[in-house]
Structure formats: C-alpha cells, structure tokens
Design a protein around this motif. Structure first.
Motif, PDB file in Angstrom:
ATOM      1  N   ILE A  14      12.789  45.272   9.231  1.00 61.11           N
ATOM      2  CA  ILE A  14      12.807  45.280   7.845  1.00 61.11           C
ATOM      3  C   ILE A  14      11.667  44.349   6.943  1.00 61.11           C
ATOM      4  O   ILE A  14      11.113  44.882   6.221  1.00 61.11           O
ATOM      5  CB  ILE A  14      14.339  44.875   7.139  1.00 61.11           C
ATOM      6  N   GLN A  18       9.265  45.603   4.359  1.00 62.93           N
ATOM      7  CA  GLN A  18       8.968  45.362   2.658  1.00 62.93           C
ATOM      8  C   GLN A  18       7.439  44.552   2.754  1.00 62.93           C
ATOM      9  O   GLN A  18       6.904  44.786   1.494  1.00 62.93           O
ATOM     10  CB  GLN A  18      10.069  44.259   2.798  1.00 62.93           C
ATOM     11  N   GLY A  21       5.114  47.228   2.081  1.00 57.81           N
ATOM     12  CA  GLY A  21       5.317  47.843   0.841  1.00 57.81           C
ATOM     13  C   GLY A  21       4.679  46.967  -0.181  1.00 57.81           C
ATOM     14  O   GLY A  21       4.036  47.409  -0.975  1.00 57.81           O
ATOM     15  N   ILE A  22       4.845  45.807  -0.170  1.00 54.78           N
ATOM     16  CA  ILE A  22       4.304  44.918  -1.323  1.00 54.78           C
ATOM     17  C   ILE A  22       2.779  44.851  -1.268  1.00 54.78           C
ATOM     18  O   ILE A  22       2.200  44.698  -2.406  1.00 54.78           O
ATOM     19  CB  ILE A  22       5.058  43.352  -1.040  1.00 54.78           C
ATOM     20  N   ILE A  42       9.489  50.261   0.206  1.00 56.51           N
ATOM     21  CA  ILE A  42      10.414  49.371   0.028  1.00 56.51           C
ATOM     22  C   ILE A  42      11.889  50.001  -0.007  1.00 56.51           C
ATOM     23  O   ILE A  42      12.917  49.437   0.809  1.00 56.51           O
ATOM     24  CB  ILE A  42      10.335  48.363  -1.169  1.00 56.51           C
ATOM     25  N   SER A  45      13.142  50.691   3.428  1.00 54.77           N
ATOM     26  CA  SER A  45      13.737  49.731   4.130  1.00 54.77           C
ATOM     27  C   SER A  45      15.074  49.193   3.727  1.00 54.77           C
ATOM     28  O   SER A  45      16.012  48.875   4.388  1.00 54.77           O
ATOM     29  CB  SER A  45      12.752  48.368   4.236  1.00 54.77           C
ATOM     30  N   LEU A  46      15.472  49.274   2.334  1.00 55.32           N
ATOM     31  CA  LEU A  46      16.654  48.878   1.786  1.00 55.32           C
ATOM     32  C   LEU A  46      17.762  50.096   2.207  1.00 55.32           C
ATOM     33  O   LEU A  46      18.596  49.751   2.725  1.00 55.32           O
ATOM     34  CB  LEU A  46      16.838  48.968   0.415  1.00 55.32           C
ATOM     35  N   ALA A 126      11.510  51.954  -5.705  1.00 48.67           N
ATOM     36  CA  ALA A 126      12.476  51.219  -5.003  1.00 48.67           C
ATOM     37  C   ALA A 126      13.922  51.351  -5.357  1.00 48.67           C
ATOM     38  O   ALA A 126      14.828  52.006  -4.527  1.00 48.67           O
ATOM     39  CB  ALA A 126      12.161  50.091  -4.553  1.00 48.67           C
TER      40      ALA A 126
END
Lengths: 142, 79
Positions: A14, A18, A21-22, A42, A45-46, A126
């Motif tokens: 994870i 993330q 994604g950032i 993102i 991943s959540l 997201a």
C-alpha cells in the motif's frame, strides 16, 4: 479475510502504491498522468485496504463523512480557482493573464495553478472511488 | 513491431468474443481485466502513455473490483 500472508503483503504494497499515485499527481503538468490517473491509483490502494482488513477497519481509516468532505472540497478548490480567474482576467480558469506566477518550463513549481488543480482533482477522484466501492458493499444482498 | 501489434490485436479480439460467450461471470470479469491490461500495452505502443496509465488503473483495477463487488451481491453463473 484472516490470512497472514495477504495482510503482510498488503501492508508492504500500500505505501508504494500511494507514493506512486502522489508522484503521478504532482508530475501531472510536466509528464504523462495527472489528477485522474493518480487519484484512481490512490483510490485503488484504499479499496485494497478495505478488502483485506474488513469494512469496519476501513471505516475507521476513511469514513463516509470524511470521503464526503474530501469529494466536495476537491471540486470546491477547482471552482474557487476558476472564479479567481473570472475576477482577475474575465474568463473561467484564466492562468497567465490572471497574474499567476508561471515558473520555469519543466520544473514541478511551474504552470501557474495547474499543480493545485491536479491535487484537487486527485483528492476528488480518490474519494469518489472509495465511496463508490463502500456504497456497493454496504448494500443488502438481494 | 508489426508482428507484436498483430498478436496483441488478435488477443484483444479473442478476449472480446470470449467475454460475450462465457457463462461464468467471474471468468468474464477476469477476461475483461486481461483485455484492459493488454489494451494499455497497445496504447503505449501507439505513443499515448497518458491513456495507458489511465487504462491500467481504471480498466484493470477499479472496474474489475466494482464488478466483483456487484457479483458478490448476486449470482455467479448466468442462466
């Protein structure tokens, strides 16, 4: 799911997902990608966290209330910057003519307000992904 | 490069036909996910990395998870 292998692999994967994604969101204006693609990563991943650790723990990390605030807040930042363009230069999302600093071509801090727009779109996408998934699995079984 | 393109397009057509024919819905979602992944490679060959990233994240990731969530609420096999 109570599998120790899946839980530990998820804990490792994870943060990398993330961070990727950032990275895509922050480089949205100078390289391929942008707010939508990075926000989707993102959000995925959540969703993975909710799938592995269960709905209750997922609710604790990212509740429905918080996702509502993030969704409306992202689009409000977008509209606010657009309205600043109307006030300063007379057209929606006016960038250079509204006096935003342009920076040097190729830097992260360049392109006026485009990085802020990308962050706003990323937050919105997201939280939309995670709330779509949560609404689907909270439904009663037919 | 031409041979790679032909192989990819044949794979895509086979996947699309199989998605329509298959009765097992979870199998159909997995086939759809494979279709999206190969489609993102094809986008990369066609010099659109932006669309390739979005296709890999949305087509192969989020869409199949949402389909799985819907199938878990209904039945697995089509009649």
């Amino acid at each position: 799911m109570n599998d120790i292998i899946i839980k530990n692999i998820t804990r490792i994967v994870i943060p990398f997902a993330q961070a990727y994604g950032i990275f895509i969101i922050l480089n949205g204006h100078i390289s391929p990608g942008g707010g939508f693609a990075g926000g989707a990563i993102i959000g995925t991943s959540l969703i993975l966290y909710t799938l592995v650790f269960g709905r209750e723990k997922g609710k604790k990390k990212f509740s429905h209330k918080m996702s509502e605030i993030a969704e409306s807040g992202g689009i409000m930042i977008f509209v606010l910057i657009g309205v600043i363009g109307i006030i300063m230069a007379g057209s929606f999302l006016a960038n250079q003519s509204a006096g935003f600093p342009q920076g040097e071509l190729g830097n992260i801090l360049s392109g006026g307000f485009i990085p802020i727009l990308m962050i706003a779109i990323g937050i919105k996408v997201a939280s939309t992904m995670i709330s779509l998934f949560n609404i689907l699995i909270d439904e009663e079984k037919v | 490069m031409v041979i790679l393109n032909i192989v990819i397009i044949i794979f895509l057509i086979t996947c699309a036909l199989a998605i329509g024919k298959i009765k097992d819905l979870i199998g159909a979602v997995i086939l759809f996910s494979a279709y999206s992944l190969v489609m993102s490679i094809l986008w990369l060959i066609l010099n659109t990395p932006d669309v390739a990233i979005t296709e890999a994240a949305i087509g192969a990731g989020v869409t199949s998870i949402l389909f799985f969530a819907v199938i878990s609420k209904t039945k697995r096999y089509e009649k």
